[in-house]
Scaffold this motif. Structure first.
Motif, PDB file in Angstrom:
ATOM      1  N   GLU A   1     -27.009  56.566  69.067  1.00 15.89           N
ATOM      2  CA  GLU A   1     -25.937  57.391  68.646  1.00 15.89           C
ATOM      3  C   GLU A   1     -24.737  56.656  68.442  1.00 15.89           C
ATOM      4  O   GLU A   1     -24.045  56.173  69.244  1.00 15.89           O
ATOM      5  CB  GLU A   1     -25.705  58.760  69.381  1.00 15.89           C
ATOM      6  CG  GLU A   1     -24.633  59.586  68.901  1.00 15.89           C
ATOM      7  CD  GLU A   1     -24.446  60.786  69.920  1.00 15.89           C
ATOM      8  OE1 GLU A   1     -23.618  61.668  69.428  1.00 15.89           O
ATOM      9  OE2 GLU A   1     -25.176  61.207  70.974  1.00 15.89           O
TER      10      GLU A   1
ATOM     11  N   ASN B   1     -21.336  56.156  68.632  1.00 12.80           N
ATOM     12  CA  ASN B   1     -20.314  56.769  69.166  1.00 12.80           C
ATOM     13  C   ASN B   1     -18.817  57.099  68.374  1.00 12.80           C
ATOM     14  O   ASN B   1     -18.049  57.856  68.865  1.00 12.80           O
ATOM     15  CB  ASN B   1     -19.643  55.851  70.386  1.00 12.80           C
ATOM     16  CG  ASN B   1     -20.657  55.642  71.298  1.00 12.80           C
ATOM     17  OD1 ASN B   1     -21.756  56.541  71.409  1.00 12.80           O
ATOM     18  ND2 ASN B   1     -20.416  54.837  72.436  1.00 12.80           N
TER      19      ASN B   1
ATOM     20  N   THR C   1     -20.082  50.656  68.912  1.00 13.23           N
ATOM     21  CA  THR C   1     -20.661  50.819  70.373  1.00 13.23           C
ATOM     22  C   THR C   1     -21.692  52.282  70.163  1.00 13.23           C
ATOM     23  O   THR C   1     -21.256  53.239  69.277  1.00 13.23           O
ATOM     24  CB  THR C   1     -19.731  51.413  71.464  1.00 13.23           C
ATOM     25  OG1 THR C   1     -18.678  52.397  70.958  1.00 13.23           O
ATOM     26  CG2 THR C   1     -18.883  50.066  71.811  1.00 13.23           C
ATOM     27  N   TYR C   2     -22.904  52.312  70.781  1.00 17.37           N
ATOM     28  CA  TYR C   2     -23.871  53.223  70.819  1.00 17.37           C
ATOM     29  C   TYR C   2     -24.214  53.778  71.916  1.00 17.37           C
ATOM     30  O   TYR C   2     -24.101  52.961  72.804  1.00 17.37           O
ATOM     31  CB  TYR C   2     -24.860  52.738  69.921  1.00 17.37           C
ATOM     32  CG  TYR C   2     -24.676  52.331  68.418  1.00 17.37           C
ATOM     33  CD1 TYR C   2     -25.420  53.242  67.629  1.00 17.37           C
ATOM     34  CD2 TYR C   2     -24.086  51.270  67.879  1.00 17.37           C
ATOM     35  CE1 TYR C   2     -25.141  53.083  66.289  1.00 17.37           C
ATOM     36  CE2 TYR C   2     -23.671  51.217  66.681  1.00 17.37           C
ATOM     37  CZ  TYR C   2     -24.481  52.059  65.632  1.00 17.37           C
ATOM     38  OH  TYR C   2     -24.339  51.906  64.403  1.00 17.37           O
ATOM     39  N   THR C   3     -24.435  55.147  72.049  1.00 14.58           N
ATOM     40  CA  THR C   3     -25.211  55.515  73.102  1.00 14.58           C
ATOM     41  C   THR C   3     -26.683  55.472  72.800  1.00 14.58           C
ATOM     42  O   THR C   3     -27.349  56.086  71.842  1.00 14.58           O
ATOM     43  CB  THR C   3     -24.918  57.150  73.189  1.00 14.58           C
ATOM     44  OG1 THR C   3     -23.344  57.072  73.711  1.00 14.58           O
ATOM     45  CG2 THR C   3     -25.541  57.653  74.252  1.00 14.58           C
TER      46      THR C   3
ATOM     47  N   THR D   1     -24.036  54.470  77.336  1.00 11.61           N
ATOM     48  CA  THR D   1     -23.286  55.072  76.503  1.00 11.61           C
ATOM     49  C   THR D   1     -22.496  53.735  75.891  1.00 11.61           C
ATOM     50  O   THR D   1     -21.501  54.233  75.003  1.00 11.61           O
ATOM     51  CB  THR D   1     -22.187  55.946  77.096  1.00 11.61           C
ATOM     52  OG1 THR D   1     -21.296  55.306  78.155  1.00 11.61           O
ATOM     53  CG2 THR D   1     -22.814  57.043  77.734  1.00 11.61           C
ATOM     54  N   ASP D   2     -22.738  52.553  76.052  1.00 12.43           N
ATOM     55  CA  ASP D   2     -21.965  51.671  75.807  1.00 12.43           C
ATOM     56  C   ASP D   2     -22.486  50.400  75.063  1.00 12.43           C
ATOM     57  O   ASP D   2     -22.229  49.165  75.317  1.00 12.43           O
ATOM     58  CB  ASP D   2     -20.691  51.094  76.530  1.00 12.43           C
ATOM     59  CG  ASP D   2     -21.205  50.645  78.069  1.00 12.43           C
ATOM     60  OD1 ASP D   2     -22.576  50.665  77.990  1.00 12.43           O
ATOM     61  OD2 ASP D   2     -20.618  50.046  78.837  1.00 12.43           O
TER      62      ASP D   2
END
Length: 559
Positions: A376, A378, A417-419, A458-459
């Motif tokens: 996902e 962010n 950045t992605y989760t 989350t990062d």
């Protein structure tokens, strides 16, 4: 006839040996440039949760009439997700089901879907101590119901065999159907009418053994890991016990001569690793005591039980402090232990990941379901997902399961950045986006009730500046099933590494199939090998360094 040599041919023939020597002298420079580690994996440890919450296709169920939608909206509010949907066809014992009756059944399925629950249907012609229907009528009803099973497969959990005798429990038939031949014919017709990946619960284990082996004492043919989920009738018939824990025989459930109760439990438990087991209690007995009940549920891989029957048994579990454990452990209960992920990855890179997940429940999934890895963004909130090539139906109760996966990051994946998460949505497209049908893990702080995703990290940074190599990946985020089928960018000869041989291949193929711009891929990945183990340098071979040195010196010479 004389041939005029090109500049390249003059270069390699007249100065080849001296340039090879110079190439060797340049080897130290190349061995320290263009070679990078894959990003190391960082371990994340997860904390378990004891919370009792609704999860699809497991747990306590509620009794409802499928032809009357009253009370459907109260099921999930009690943290449950299943109903036993009775289809009481007492008005149709001697003729076909009416269209209005079929419409009522469809309305029941619609209400289940609207309320985020699934149905365990059973057709019966009485509510106990009453007549059933002739076999010809039953077979016709099964054919009439087939379109409903197909249209509502998404919310069918499994089907009780039903139809015969009191309550549809295969005893006390008033039409003489208490025999193996008629039971077999009706069961086969029911299985044929259902979608092939939906199962049927049969009332006693000796009925199943007699149908598939010819004798109630013969267990030669049974469900195993080898034939599980293969679509055969054998693999699609599970176990239903509507007098669970009632007595030494469970009120006639375990009655095969020469078979002990423990042998029956072992037989059912072996099959229920790959199929359903459940039912309801019907009276208090010494077998209902909490420790024994939990022990038998573990052995039988019990997936579901009736919350409303028998009330004395349910209350005894509450009074003695065993209800919460039984409630949370019916069926599957997935608990993440840890996950290993990098902090960064390149577009066109590979995302290596591992996770360990325990099934601390009594039972398992038995309907198909994907395990998806999600990314996902962010910033934008866009979610990309890819299924893993694993079958969670084999995550048996009481086991720990280690999963390793390599995911390809598309070249056009937006940097940022992605989760990262794991999603287990329903297999059917009609409800796959409904988070009420997605599986929640039993961990603190991982569940996203908006997306239905269990969050791992989350990062994760996706960046061109990340460590690691770039690969010839596709345009989709997906799992790489076979690492031998994916090659580094710049690996022009497809031998698994980027070295001087690739440079020569590129030289010979400029214009077709390679472009001059492809040299940048070669430079970026020079000295790397496909699927480099985390933290290990890929050291280029000396021959490659010689060729590289020769190439660059050749360019100088030609100028």
């Amino acid at each position: 006839m004389k041939c005029k040599l090109t500049n390249y041919e003059i270069f390699f023939s007249a100065f080849g040996q001296s340039l090879l020597v110079l190439g060797i002298l340049l080897a130290p420079w190349f061995s320290s440039h263009g070679i990078g580690d894959e990003p190391p994996l960082q371990t994340i440890v997860f904390q378990p949760s004891t919370e009792d919450f609704a999860n699809p296709e497991r747990g306590f169920f509620h009794f409802r009439d499928l032809t009357n939608t009253s009370g459907y909206n109260s099921v999930r509010s009690q943290d449950h997700s299943l109903i036993y949907g009775r289809i009481l066809a007492s008005n149709f014992r001697n003729g076909p089901l009416s269209q209005s009756f079929l419409n009522q059944i469809q309305a029941g399925f619609d209400a289940a879907r609207a309320n985020g629950i699934k149905v365990k249907p059973r057709v019966a012609y009485n509510d106990g101590n009453g007549p059933d229907a002739p076999k010809s009528v039953i077979l016709n009803h099964i054919q009439q119901l087939k379109p409903l099973w197909e249209a509502n497969k998404d919310v069918i959990y499994l089907m009780d065999a039903g139809f015969i005798g009191w309550w549809g429990e295969w005893h006390h038939s008033t039409n003489g159907l208490d025999n193996n031949a008629d039971r077999t014919e009706i069961l086969n017709a029911l299985l044929d009418s259902l979608p092939v990946d939906r199962m049927v619960g049969i009332r006693t284990p000796h009925f199943k053994r007699e149908i598939f082996n010819g004798s109630p004492a013969d267990a030669t043919l049974s469900i195993s890991a080898e034939n599980a989920f293969d679509g055969s009738n054998l693999s699609r018939v599970g176990h239903l016990n509507d007098c669970f824990l009632a007595s030494s025989s469970d009120a006639g459930t375990y009655v095969t001569p020469g078979w002990t109760r423990q042998e029956e439990i072992d037989y059912i438990g072996g099959e229920s690793l790959y199929g359903p087991h459940g039912g309801e209690t019907c009276s208090l007995s010494v077998f209902c005591a909490g420790p024994n009940a939990i022990s038998e549920m573990q052995q039988l891989h019990t997936d579901y039980l009736h919350i409303g029957w028998h009330p004395d048994v349910i209350q005894s579990w509450r009074d003695d402090g065993y209800f919460d454990e039984i409630s949370t452990r019916l069926g599957y209960r997935y608990e993440l232990q840890n996950a290993k992920l990098p902090d960064e990855v390149k577009p066109s890179g590979l995302l290596n990941m591992e996770f360990t997940i325990d099934n601390i429940g009594f039972g398992e999934l038995f309907n198909p379901r994907n395990v998806e890895i999600t990314l996902e963004n962010n910033t934008s909130g866009e979610i990309t997902s890819a299924p893993l090539q694993i079958d969670p139906r084999f995550w048996s109760g009481g086991t720990s399961n280690e999963v390793e996966a390599v995911m390809s990051i598309p070249e056009n994946m937006a940097e940022g950045t992605y989760t990262v998460g794991i999603k287990m949505p329903d297999y059917e497209a009609s409800i796959s986006d409904d988070v009420r049908y997605s599986i929640r893990f039993a961990n603190e702080g991982v569940w996203d009730d908006v997306t239905g995703i269990n969050v791992l990290k989350t990062d994760l940074l996706i960046s061109e500046n990340a460590a690691g190599a770039t690969y010839q990946v596709g345009e989709e985020f997906e799992e790489i099933e076979d690492s031998s089928t994916i090659f580094l960018k710049g690996d022009f000869d497809s031998d698994g590494d980027v070295d001087g041989s690739d440079l020569l291949q590129w030289q010979r193929g400029i214009g077709n199939p390679f472009q001059f711009s492809d040299l940048a891929d070669w430079q970026a990945n020079y000295g790397k090998s496909s699927v480099v183990p985390t933290g290990i340098h890929a050291i280029p071979e000396p021959e490659s360094l010689i060729l590289v040195g020769s190439f660059f010196l050749g360019l100088i010479f030609l100028r």
